[in-house]
Design a protein around this motif. Structure first.
Motif, mmCIF file in Angstrom:
data_model
loop_
_atom_site.group_PDB
_atom_site.id
_atom_site.type_symbol
_atom_site.label_atom_id
_atom_site.label_comp_id
_atom_site.label_asym_id
_atom_site.label_seq_id
_atom_site.Cartn_x
_atom_site.Cartn_y
_atom_site.Cartn_z
ATOM 1 N N GLN A 132 3.412 0.912 9.274
ATOM 2 C CA GLN A 132 2.564 1.893 9.937
ATOM 3 C C GLN A 132 1.428 1.257 10.728
ATOM 4 O O GLN A 132 0.928 1.836 11.680
ATOM 5 C CB GLN A 132 1.928 2.856 8.910
ATOM 6 C CG GLN A 132 2.896 3.650 8.121
ATOM 7 C CD GLN A 132 3.292 2.968 6.827
ATOM 8 O OE1 GLN A 132 2.963 1.820 6.583
ATOM 9 N NE2 GLN A 132 4.025 3.682 5.998
ATOM 10 N N ILE A 133 1.000 0.078 10.351
ATOM 11 C CA ILE A 133 -0.246 -0.463 10.881
ATOM 12 C C ILE A 133 -0.044 -1.352 12.111
ATOM 13 O O ILE A 133 -0.851 -1.314 13.033
ATOM 14 C CB ILE A 133 -1.001 -1.214 9.764
ATOM 15 C CG1 ILE A 133 -1.336 -0.223 8.654
ATOM 16 C CG2 ILE A 133 -2.244 -1.881 10.285
ATOM 17 C CD1 ILE A 133 -1.938 -0.838 7.434
ATOM 18 N N SER A 134 1.018 -2.124 12.161
ATOM 19 C CA SER A 134 1.192 -3.109 13.234
ATOM 20 C C SER A 134 1.183 -2.485 14.629
ATOM 21 O O SER A 134 0.457 -2.944 15.514
ATOM 22 C CB SER A 134 2.496 -3.881 13.044
ATOM 23 O OG SER A 134 2.478 -4.595 11.850
ATOM 24 N N ARG A 181 -1.320 -6.177 5.732
ATOM 25 C CA ARG A 181 -0.777 -6.627 4.455
ATOM 26 C C ARG A 181 -1.409 -7.946 4.006
ATOM 27 O O ARG A 181 -1.799 -8.099 2.850
ATOM 28 C CB ARG A 181 0.737 -6.772 4.563
ATOM 29 C CG ARG A 181 1.399 -7.158 3.267
ATOM 30 C CD ARG A 181 2.925 -7.224 3.433
ATOM 31 N NE ARG A 181 3.587 -7.393 2.171
ATOM 32 C CZ ARG A 181 3.805 -8.565 1.592
ATOM 33 N NH1 ARG A 181 3.389 -9.676 2.183
ATOM 34 N NH2 ARG A 181 4.414 -8.641 0.433
ATOM 35 N N GLU A 182 -1.514 -8.899 4.940
ATOM 36 C CA GLU A 182 -2.074 -10.199 4.594
ATOM 37 C C GLU A 182 -3.539 -10.085 4.184
ATOM 38 O O GLU A 182 -3.986 -10.752 3.250
ATOM 39 C CB GLU A 182 -1.922 -11.181 5.768
ATOM 40 C CG GLU A 182 -0.496 -11.616 6.039
ATOM 41 C CD GLU A 182 0.320 -10.554 6.776
ATOM 42 O OE1 GLU A 182 -0.289 -9.679 7.440
ATOM 43 O OE2 GLU A 182 1.546 -10.563 6.668
ATOM 44 N N GLU A 183 -4.279 -9.234 4.894
ATOM 45 C CA GLU A 183 -5.688 -9.039 4.556
ATOM 46 C C GLU A 183 -5.834 -8.419 3.171
ATOM 47 O O GLU A 183 -6.705 -8.810 2.387
ATOM 48 C CB GLU A 183 -6.360 -8.141 5.588
ATOM 49 C CG GLU A 183 -6.441 -8.751 6.971
ATOM 50 C CD GLU A 183 -6.922 -7.763 8.000
ATOM 51 O OE1 GLU A 183 -8.106 -7.361 7.921
ATOM 52 O OE2 GLU A 183 -6.116 -7.379 8.864
ATOM 53 N N LEU A 184 -4.982 -7.453 2.847
ATOM 54 C CA LEU A 184 -5.032 -6.823 1.531
ATOM 55 C C LEU A 184 -4.692 -7.811 0.420
ATOM 56 O O LEU A 184 -5.326 -7.808 -0.637
ATOM 57 C CB LEU A 184 -4.084 -5.622 1.479
ATOM 58 C CG LEU A 184 -4.521 -4.393 2.259
ATOM 59 C CD1 LEU A 184 -3.410 -3.350 2.265
ATOM 60 C CD2 LEU A 184 -5.795 -3.809 1.681
ATOM 61 N N LEU A 185 -3.700 -8.671 0.667
ATOM 62 C CA LEU A 185 -3.354 -9.687 -0.333
ATOM 63 C C LEU A 185 -4.505 -10.666 -0.531
ATOM 64 O O LEU A 185 -4.785 -11.093 -1.654
ATOM 65 C CB LEU A 185 -2.085 -10.426 0.075
ATOM 66 C CG LEU A 185 -0.788 -9.614 -0.015
ATOM 67 C CD1 LEU A 185 0.379 -10.409 0.578
ATOM 68 C CD2 LEU A 185 -0.499 -9.222 -1.440
ATOM 69 N N VAL A 241 3.613 -9.591 15.942
ATOM 70 C CA VAL A 241 3.437 -8.853 14.690
ATOM 71 C C VAL A 241 4.686 -8.064 14.299
ATOM 72 O O VAL A 241 4.664 -7.284 13.350
ATOM 73 C CB VAL A 241 2.210 -7.907 14.754
ATOM 74 C CG1 VAL A 241 0.939 -8.699 14.910
ATOM 75 C CG2 VAL A 241 2.362 -6.873 15.834
ATOM 76 N N GLY A 242 5.773 -8.259 15.042
ATOM 77 C CA GLY A 242 7.028 -7.592 14.703
ATOM 78 C C GLY A 242 7.181 -6.193 15.280
ATOM 79 O O GLY A 242 8.050 -5.441 14.861
#
Length: 147
Positions: free
Chosen positions: A84-86, A128-132, A46-47
């Motif tokens: 912030q989330i990863s 981010r992907e879930e929000l998109l 996840v980076g």
């Protein structure tokens, strides 16, 4: 550890922490090396990055990165990422699977000190992907209902 090695660690962590939005501090006492390697792999996917370092060196690096300081005690592992989330999600997921040996202590989110409860709340937020995906679903709603 020589003074040159300590300075290299401080410089490396300072540069990493300047660009990171979240730094999670966790206690890993008793966690097997194999499990810590799986944490590193999950973080890399996840980076996020993971490192064990001396508390005094990390405190200096946090101060150099102009983040709010934390009180660090005991054995700590540090997980950080550019968003912030990863880092919060990786730490929370690993803590839930290794409840006996791994626990989140604190963190720094957006430059401010945060407690373990705040880190856990950030871990529950969608990525981010879930929000998109949610946004695309909302946009497609009228078309779905029309047909």
């Amino acid at each position: 550890m020589t003074k040159i090695q300590k300075n290299e660690i401080i410089e490396s962590l300072s540069n990493e922490f300047k660009t990171s939005e979240a730094i999670v501090v966790a206690d890993y006492r008793g966690t097997a090396h194999k499990d810590l390697e799986s944490l590193r792999v999950a973080a890399a996917e996840v980076g996020a990055k993971v490192q064990v370092a001396k508390n005094s060196l990390v405190n200096i690096a946090i101060k150099n990165a102009e983040k709010e300081e934390l009180t660090l005690e005991g054995t700590n592992i540090f997980i950080w990422s550019e968003d912030q989330i990863s880092a919060c999600k990786v730490a929370d997921k690993f803590a839930s699977t290794n409840k006996d040996t791994f626990s989140i202590k604190a963190g720094i989110i957006e430059g401010k000190a945060a407690d373990a409860a705040t880190v856990n709340q950030f871990a529950k937020l969608p990525g981010r992907e879930e929000l998109l995906g949610m946004l695309a679903s909302v946009w497609m709603g009228p078309v779905r209902n029309f047909t």
